[in-house]
Scaffold this motif. Sequence first.
Motif, PDB file in Angstrom:
ATOM      1  N   TRP A 197      38.764  52.482  12.944  1.00  0.00           N
ATOM      2  CA  TRP A 197      39.246  53.917  12.122  1.00  0.00           C
ATOM      3  C   TRP A 197      37.692  54.171  11.484  1.00  0.00           C
ATOM      4  N   SER A 198      37.749  55.469  11.307  1.00  0.00           N
ATOM      5  CA  SER A 198      36.341  55.942  11.045  1.00  0.00           C
ATOM      6  C   SER A 198      36.379  55.873   9.291  1.00  0.00           C
ATOM      7  N   LYS A 199      35.145  56.014   8.646  1.00  0.00           N
ATOM      8  CA  LYS A 199      35.138  56.006   7.407  1.00  0.00           C
ATOM      9  C   LYS A 199      35.812  57.256   6.807  1.00  0.00           C
ATOM     10  N   HIS A 200      35.748  58.435   7.220  1.00  0.00           N
ATOM     11  CA  HIS A 200      36.534  59.713   7.142  1.00  0.00           C
ATOM     12  C   HIS A 200      37.814  59.408   7.092  1.00  0.00           C
TER      13      HIS A 200
ATOM     14  N   ARG B 292      40.639  59.521   3.835  1.00  0.00           N
ATOM     15  CA  ARG B 292      41.707  60.488   4.178  1.00  0.00           C
ATOM     16  C   ARG B 292      43.099  59.942   3.638  1.00  0.00           C
ATOM     17  N   LYS B 293      43.132  58.703   4.273  1.00  0.00           N
ATOM     18  CA  LYS B 293      44.177  57.896   4.222  1.00  0.00           C
ATOM     19  C   LYS B 293      44.629  57.445   2.766  1.00  0.00           C
ATOM     20  N   GLU B 294      43.456  57.101   1.965  1.00  0.00           N
ATOM     21  CA  GLU B 294      43.844  56.775   0.516  1.00  0.00           C
ATOM     22  C   GLU B 294      43.879  57.961  -0.124  1.00  0.00           C
TER      23      GLU B 294
ATOM     24  N   THR C  30      40.635  61.027  11.957  1.00  0.00           N
ATOM     25  CA  THR C  30      41.481  61.126  10.772  1.00  0.00           C
ATOM     26  C   THR C  30      42.934  61.185  10.678  1.00  0.00           C
ATOM     27  N   ILE C  31      43.461  61.188   9.748  1.00  0.00           N
ATOM     28  CA  ILE C  31      44.978  61.009   9.573  1.00  0.00           C
ATOM     29  C   ILE C  31      45.713  61.977   8.543  1.00  0.00           C
TER      30      ILE C  31
ATOM     31  N   TYR D 129      44.499  61.399  14.480  1.00  0.00           N
ATOM     32  CA  TYR D 129      43.780  62.256  15.491  1.00  0.00           C
ATOM     33  C   TYR D 129      42.489  61.058  15.803  1.00  0.00           C
ATOM     34  N   VAL D 130      42.893  60.812  17.282  1.00  0.00           N
ATOM     35  CA  VAL D 130      41.927  59.818  17.998  1.00  0.00           C
ATOM     36  C   VAL D 130      41.065  60.410  18.869  1.00  0.00           C
TER      37      VAL D 130
END
Length: 131
Positions: free
Chosen positions: A24-27, A31-33, A86-87, A73-74
């Motif tokens: 999981w990217s930091k971004h 975005r998840k949070e 991102t998600i 998004y993978v």
Amino acid sequence: MTITISGKPSNCQPCLNSQSKLKWSKHALERKEERSIDIDPKCVNINEVIKLPFYTNNGCYHYCDSKNGVTYYVRYSETSIPQIVTIIKRNPIAMARRICEIKGWRFQNICRDHLFGNCSRRNCRYEHKSI
């Protein structure tokens, strides 16, 4: 845009080996949070994600998880493990519309009540399909 079909999602299983890991990217985590998406990143397994219906856009794979109401998004790299960049959260109708597009179904002909388990019509004039 390339549209391709894959299988259906199954229950979440924590990653048990490095071949099933998904970074999981930091971004994506931010975005998840920010979007209040209640998914444990440790519980997202690449082997389950790749079974989801998806489409591609500019080299990014968009996996539609109708059970959780999100799109992952993978990005893939030959040198590293796949990464969720991102998600996003989708409302149920938008998700159903996107999955119909991926599967080549005409959204206007699909019984939305059936998609969400609410159709009680005896002779429904719309098609009953399952995502």
